[in-house]
Scaffold this motif. Sequence first.
Motif, PDB file in Angstrom:
ATOM      1  N   LYS A  68      89.163  28.222 -21.626  1.00  0.00           N
ATOM      2  CA  LYS A  68      89.497  29.323 -22.528  1.00  0.00           C
ATOM      3  C   LYS A  68      89.518  28.860 -23.981  1.00  0.00           C
ATOM      4  O   LYS A  68      89.018  29.548 -24.877  1.00  0.00           O
TER       5      LYS A  68
ATOM      6  N   ASP B 180      97.310  20.052  -7.541  1.00  0.00           N
ATOM      7  CA  ASP B 180      96.072  20.835  -7.541  1.00  0.00           C
ATOM      8  C   ASP B 180      96.214  22.071  -8.421  1.00  0.00           C
ATOM      9  O   ASP B 180      95.308  22.410  -9.180  1.00  0.00           O
ATOM     10  N   ASP B 181      97.355  22.765  -8.318  1.00  0.00           N
ATOM     11  CA  ASP B 181      97.596  23.950  -9.138  1.00  0.00           C
ATOM     12  C   ASP B 181      97.638  23.590 -10.621  1.00  0.00           C
ATOM     13  O   ASP B 181      97.091  24.305 -11.456  1.00  0.00           O
ATOM     14  N   SER B 182      98.274  22.469 -10.941  1.00  0.00           N
ATOM     15  CA  SER B 182      98.357  22.025 -12.333  1.00  0.00           C
ATOM     16  C   SER B 182      96.975  21.664 -12.871  1.00  0.00           C
ATOM     17  O   SER B 182      96.635  22.007 -14.003  1.00  0.00           O
ATOM     18  N   ASP B 183      96.185  20.964 -12.060  1.00  0.00           N
ATOM     19  CA  ASP B 183      94.821  20.607 -12.472  1.00  0.00           C
ATOM     20  C   ASP B 183      93.981  21.848 -12.694  1.00  0.00           C
ATOM     21  O   ASP B 183      93.245  21.940 -13.681  1.00  0.00           O
ATOM     22  N   TYR B 184      94.092  22.824 -11.805  1.00  0.00           N
ATOM     23  CA  TYR B 184      93.332  24.067 -11.941  1.00  0.00           C
ATOM     24  C   TYR B 184      93.742  24.794 -13.223  1.00  0.00           C
ATOM     25  O   TYR B 184      92.892  25.233 -14.000  1.00  0.00           O
ATOM     26  N   ARG B 185      95.032  24.912 -13.451  1.00  0.00           N
ATOM     27  CA  ARG B 185      95.536  25.613 -14.634  1.00  0.00           C
ATOM     28  C   ARG B 185      95.101  24.898 -15.907  1.00  0.00           C
ATOM     29  O   ARG B 185      94.696  25.522 -16.884  1.00  0.00           O
ATOM     30  N   ARG B 186      95.165  23.570 -15.904  1.00  0.00           N
ATOM     31  CA  ARG B 186      94.749  22.784 -17.067  1.00  0.00           C
ATOM     32  C   ARG B 186      93.272  23.018 -17.369  1.00  0.00           C
ATOM     33  O   ARG B 186      92.891  23.270 -18.513  1.00  0.00           O
ATOM     34  N   ASN B 187      92.435  22.958 -16.348  1.00  0.00           N
ATOM     35  CA  ASN B 187      90.998  23.184 -16.539  1.00  0.00           C
ATOM     36  C   ASN B 187      90.711  24.596 -17.017  1.00  0.00           C
ATOM     37  O   ASN B 187      89.835  24.812 -17.856  1.00  0.00           O
ATOM     38  N   GLU B 188      91.454  25.554 -16.497  1.00  0.00           N
ATOM     39  CA  GLU B 188      91.286  26.949 -16.918  1.00  0.00           C
ATOM     40  C   GLU B 188      91.631  27.101 -18.403  1.00  0.00           C
ATOM     41  O   GLU B 188      90.901  27.746 -19.166  1.00  0.00           O
ATOM     42  N   LEU B 189      92.709  26.489 -18.838  1.00  0.00           N
ATOM     43  CA  LEU B 189      93.097  26.556 -20.248  1.00  0.00           C
ATOM     44  C   LEU B 189      92.082  25.873 -21.149  1.00  0.00           C
ATOM     45  O   LEU B 189      91.752  26.383 -22.228  1.00  0.00           O
TER      46      LEU B 189
END
Length: 51
Positions: free
Chosen positions: A22, A10-19
């Motif tokens: 941006k 979940d953290d990886s998916d969130y970070r990927r979507n955030e990047l």
Amino acid sequence: MDFHSKRLNDDSDYRRNELIRKIERAVEHMTLKELEALSYDMFTKGYIEDI
């Protein structure tokens, strides 16, 4: 999948979507020449197949 694996995913998916968000915002503000340079760079690195 255990709790910790799901949490990491979940953290990886969130970070990927955030990047992605941006990068999309940055690309929207690039000039044509900057976009062409980015496109060429991505092509030479194999991220895109056709320019």
